[in-house]
Design a protein around this motif. Structure first.
Motif, PDB file in Angstrom:
ATOM      1  N   ILE A  50       0.740  -1.071   0.051  1.00 16.39           N
ATOM      2  CA  ILE A  50       0.169  -0.152  -0.026  1.00 16.39           C
ATOM      3  C   ILE A  50       1.014   1.286   0.153  1.00 16.39           C
ATOM      4  CG2 ILE A  50      -2.064  -1.198   0.903  1.00 16.39           C
ATOM      5  CD1 ILE A  50      -1.143   0.028   3.539  1.00 16.39           C
ATOM      6  N   GLU A  51       2.100   1.336  -0.296  1.00 18.53           N
ATOM      7  CA  GLU A  51       2.917   2.223  -0.298  1.00 18.53           C
ATOM      8  C   GLU A  51       2.929   3.096  -1.590  1.00 18.53           C
ATOM      9  OE1 GLU A  51       4.922   3.218   2.400  1.00 18.53           O
ATOM     10  OE2 GLU A  51       4.043   1.359   3.494  1.00 18.53           O
ATOM     11  N   GLY A  52       3.240   4.350  -1.620  1.00 18.73           N
ATOM     12  CA  GLY A  52       3.176   5.134  -2.797  1.00 18.73           C
ATOM     13  C   GLY A  52       1.842   5.441  -3.261  1.00 18.73           C
ATOM     14  N   GLU A  53       1.896   5.675  -4.500  1.00 20.90           N
ATOM     15  CA  GLU A  53       0.682   6.004  -5.471  1.00 20.90           C
ATOM     16  C   GLU A  53      -0.090   4.846  -5.876  1.00 20.90           C
ATOM     17  OE1 GLU A  53      -0.307   9.311  -5.743  1.00 20.90           O
ATOM     18  OE2 GLU A  53       1.012   9.767  -4.324  1.00 20.90           O
ATOM     19  N   LYS A  54      -0.304   3.843  -4.911  1.00 20.15           N
ATOM     20  CA  LYS A  54      -1.183   2.580  -5.592  1.00 20.15           C
ATOM     21  C   LYS A  54      -2.528   2.992  -5.681  1.00 20.15           C
ATOM     22  CE  LYS A  54       2.011  -0.642  -5.290  1.00 20.15           C
ATOM     23  NZ  LYS A  54       2.432  -1.434  -6.537  1.00 20.15           N
ATOM     24  N   ARG A  55      -3.074   2.391  -6.792  1.00 15.78           N
ATOM     25  CA  ARG A  55      -4.423   2.657  -7.125  1.00 15.78           C
ATOM     26  C   ARG A  55      -5.104   1.359  -7.373  1.00 15.78           C
ATOM     27  NH1 ARG A  55      -7.972   3.428 -11.844  1.00 15.78           N
ATOM     28  NH2 ARG A  55      -9.557   4.809 -11.337  1.00 15.78           N
ATOM     29  N   PRO A  56      -5.889   0.752  -6.154  1.00 12.34           N
ATOM     30  CA  PRO A  56      -6.522  -0.240  -6.326  1.00 12.34           C
ATOM     31  C   PRO A  56      -7.673  -0.031  -7.280  1.00 12.34           C
ATOM     32  CG  PRO A  56      -7.189   0.522  -4.251  1.00 12.34           C
ATOM     33  CD  PRO A  56      -6.004   1.422  -4.645  1.00 12.34           C
ATOM     34  N   GLY A  57      -8.028  -1.252  -8.072  1.00 12.40           N
ATOM     35  CA  GLY A  57      -8.944  -0.953  -9.091  1.00 12.40           C
ATOM     36  C   GLY A  57      -8.706  -1.153 -10.286  1.00 12.40           C
ATOM     37  N   VAL A  58      -9.571  -0.782 -11.220  1.00 10.15           N
ATOM     38  CA  VAL A  58      -9.346  -0.603 -12.693  1.00 10.15           C
ATOM     39  C   VAL A  58      -8.792   0.647 -13.102  1.00 10.15           C
ATOM     40  CG1 VAL A  58     -10.538  -0.633 -14.825  1.00 10.15           C
ATOM     41  CG2 VAL A  58     -11.035  -2.517 -13.367  1.00 10.15           C
ATOM     42  N   SER A  59      -7.749   0.699 -14.020  1.00 12.13           N
ATOM     43  CA  SER A  59      -7.053   1.896 -14.508  1.00 12.13           C
ATOM     44  C   SER A  59      -7.279   2.070 -15.802  1.00 12.13           C
ATOM     45  CB  SER A  59      -5.740   1.969 -14.076  1.00 12.13           C
ATOM     46  OG  SER A  59      -5.028   0.895 -14.873  1.00 12.13           O
ATOM     47  N   ASP A  60      -7.625   1.134 -16.634  1.00 11.42           N
ATOM     48  CA  ASP A  60      -7.797   1.321 -18.065  1.00 11.42           C
ATOM     49  C   ASP A  60      -8.838   0.240 -18.535  1.00 11.42           C
ATOM     50  OD1 ASP A  60      -5.664   3.350 -18.922  1.00 11.42           O
ATOM     51  OD2 ASP A  60      -4.586   2.022 -17.664  1.00 11.42           O
ATOM     52  N   VAL A  61      -9.681   0.760 -19.366  1.00 14.04           N
ATOM     53  CA  VAL A  61     -10.729  -0.219 -19.740  1.00 14.04           C
ATOM     54  C   VAL A  61     -10.692  -0.102 -21.140  1.00 14.04           C
ATOM     55  CG1 VAL A  61     -13.116  -0.926 -19.598  1.00 14.04           C
ATOM     56  CG2 VAL A  61     -11.873   0.241 -17.664  1.00 14.04           C
ATOM     57  N   ARG A  62     -10.769  -1.030 -22.089  1.00 15.67           N
ATOM     58  CA  ARG A  62     -10.828  -1.119 -23.408  1.00 15.67           C
ATOM     59  C   ARG A  62     -12.125  -1.886 -23.879  1.00 15.67           C
ATOM     60  NH1 ARG A  62      -6.001  -1.484 -21.499  1.00 15.67           N
ATOM     61  NH2 ARG A  62      -6.065  -3.737 -21.240  1.00 15.67           N
ATOM     62  N   VAL A  63     -12.955  -1.180 -24.457  1.00 21.10           N
ATOM     63  CA  VAL A  63     -14.363  -1.718 -24.980  1.00 21.10           C
ATOM     64  C   VAL A  63     -14.297  -1.962 -26.648  1.00 21.10           C
ATOM     65  CG1 VAL A  63     -16.675  -1.216 -25.235  1.00 21.10           C
ATOM     66  CG2 VAL A  63     -15.550  -0.575 -23.213  1.00 21.10           C
ATOM     67  N   THR A  64     -14.659  -3.070 -26.854  1.00 19.08           N
ATOM     68  CA  THR A  64     -14.780  -3.566 -28.437  1.00 19.08           C
ATOM     69  C   THR A  64     -16.110  -3.889 -28.622  1.00 19.08           C
ATOM     70  OG1 THR A  64     -12.371  -4.037 -28.711  1.00 19.08           O
ATOM     71  CG2 THR A  64     -13.619  -4.507 -30.437  1.00 19.08           C
ATOM     72  N   VAL A  65     -16.850  -3.287 -29.813  1.00 19.13           N
ATOM     73  CA  VAL A  65     -18.117  -3.385 -29.834  1.00 19.13           C
ATOM     74  C   VAL A  65     -18.223  -3.931 -31.286  1.00 19.13           C
ATOM     75  CG1 VAL A  65     -20.420  -2.677 -30.087  1.00 19.13           C
ATOM     76  CG2 VAL A  65     -18.995  -1.710 -28.426  1.00 19.13           C
ATOM     77  N   ASP A  66     -18.727  -5.340 -31.549  1.00 22.87           N
ATOM     78  CA  ASP A  66     -18.889  -5.971 -32.812  1.00 22.87           C
ATOM     79  C   ASP A  66     -20.500  -5.709 -33.240  1.00 22.87           C
ATOM     80  OD1 ASP A  66     -18.822  -7.384 -35.009  1.00 22.87           O
ATOM     81  OD2 ASP A  66     -18.069  -9.133 -34.527  1.00 22.87           O
ATOM     82  N   LEU A  67     -20.939  -4.895 -33.930  1.00 26.85           N
ATOM     83  CA  LEU A  67     -22.262  -4.489 -34.081  1.00 26.85           C
ATOM     84  C   LEU A  67     -22.459  -4.584 -35.635  1.00 26.85           C
ATOM     85  CD1 LEU A  67     -24.788  -3.037 -32.433  1.00 26.85           C
ATOM     86  CD2 LEU A  67     -23.560  -0.615 -33.354  1.00 26.85           C
ATOM     87  N   ASP A  68     -23.394  -5.164 -35.791  1.00 24.93           N
ATOM     88  CA  ASP A  68     -24.344  -5.512 -37.226  1.00 24.93           C
ATOM     89  C   ASP A  68     -25.732  -4.929 -37.070  1.00 24.93           C
ATOM     90  OD1 ASP A  68     -22.015  -6.256 -38.445  1.00 24.93           O
ATOM     91  OD2 ASP A  68     -22.310  -8.450 -37.765  1.00 24.93           O
ATOM     92  N   GLY A  69     -26.065  -4.489 -38.321  1.00 21.42           N
ATOM     93  CA  GLY A  69     -27.437  -4.106 -38.519  1.00 21.42           C
ATOM     94  C   GLY A  69     -27.886  -3.587 -39.867  1.00 21.42           C
TER      95      GLY A  69
END
Length: 182
Positions: free
Chosen positions: A128-147
């Motif tokens: 827990i030292e320093g600048e620890k950030r628990p949790g998600v930091s970067d999220v990449r979403v890919t959507v495959d969409l047809d219509g």
């Protein structure tokens, strides 16, 4: 047909939502913005070994656990995976609503999400030292969409669904959170 979605045949239109009821819901909230503000309640009870059961509305409880490497019994998705599933589902709901509103018939919505997480703080008992950030930091979403729309129109639907997703906004805008011992 995917085993994940047994009610949907590849290439067929997704089961539609009621466009008139969507319009009525939107108008109701335009006419009365305060009426659109709701409370979401859940109740979670620990069952030991990092297993937690959560009750939502009158539905069957949802099991949330941890995988073996995180000392769980690997019987269910972990909390971050559940949050990510909620993120994907919220984007999907938005895509379908926006497409319906714009008269676009969709035949496919597939969403893949990959995120980065730092688990070294180990729930506050690890590094827990320093600048620890628990949790998600970067999220990449890919959507495959047809219509039945061109790629530019489909991209605009995705962009708007992401912009107006309550769960995306929960991820990207800080919420006021309080916690107290009952």
């Amino acid at each position: 047909m995917s085993d994940l979605t047994p009610k949907h045949q590849d290439g067929e239109a997704l089961e539609p939502i009621d466009k008139d009821k969507l319009s009525e819901l939107a108008q109701k909230n335009i006419d009365n913005p305060e009426g659109g503000r709701k409370k979401i309640r859940t109740h979670t009870e620990a069952d030991g070994h990092f297993r937690n059961y959560t009750k939502v509305r009158d539905l069957d409880p949802v099991l949330v656990s941890e995988p073996y490497p995180l000392l769980g019994d690997n019987t269910a998705p972990n909390p971050t995976e559940i949050a990510q599933a909620g993120l994907a589902a919220c984007i999907s709901v938005g895509i379908q609503a926006i497409a319906t509103h714009r008269g676009v018939e969709l035949t496919k919505i597939d969403i893949d999400i990959e995120s980065d997480i730092d688990i070294s703080p180990t729930w506050g008992v690890g590094d827990i030292e320093g600048e620890k950030r628990p949790g998600v930091s970067d999220v990449r979403v890919t959507v495959d969409l047809d219509g039945d729309a061109d790629r530019e129109t489909l991209q605009k639907i995705v962009d708007d669904a992401v912009e107006w997703s309550p769960v995306v906004n929960t991820y990207t805008r800080p919420a006021n959170l309080t916690a107290e011992l009952a």
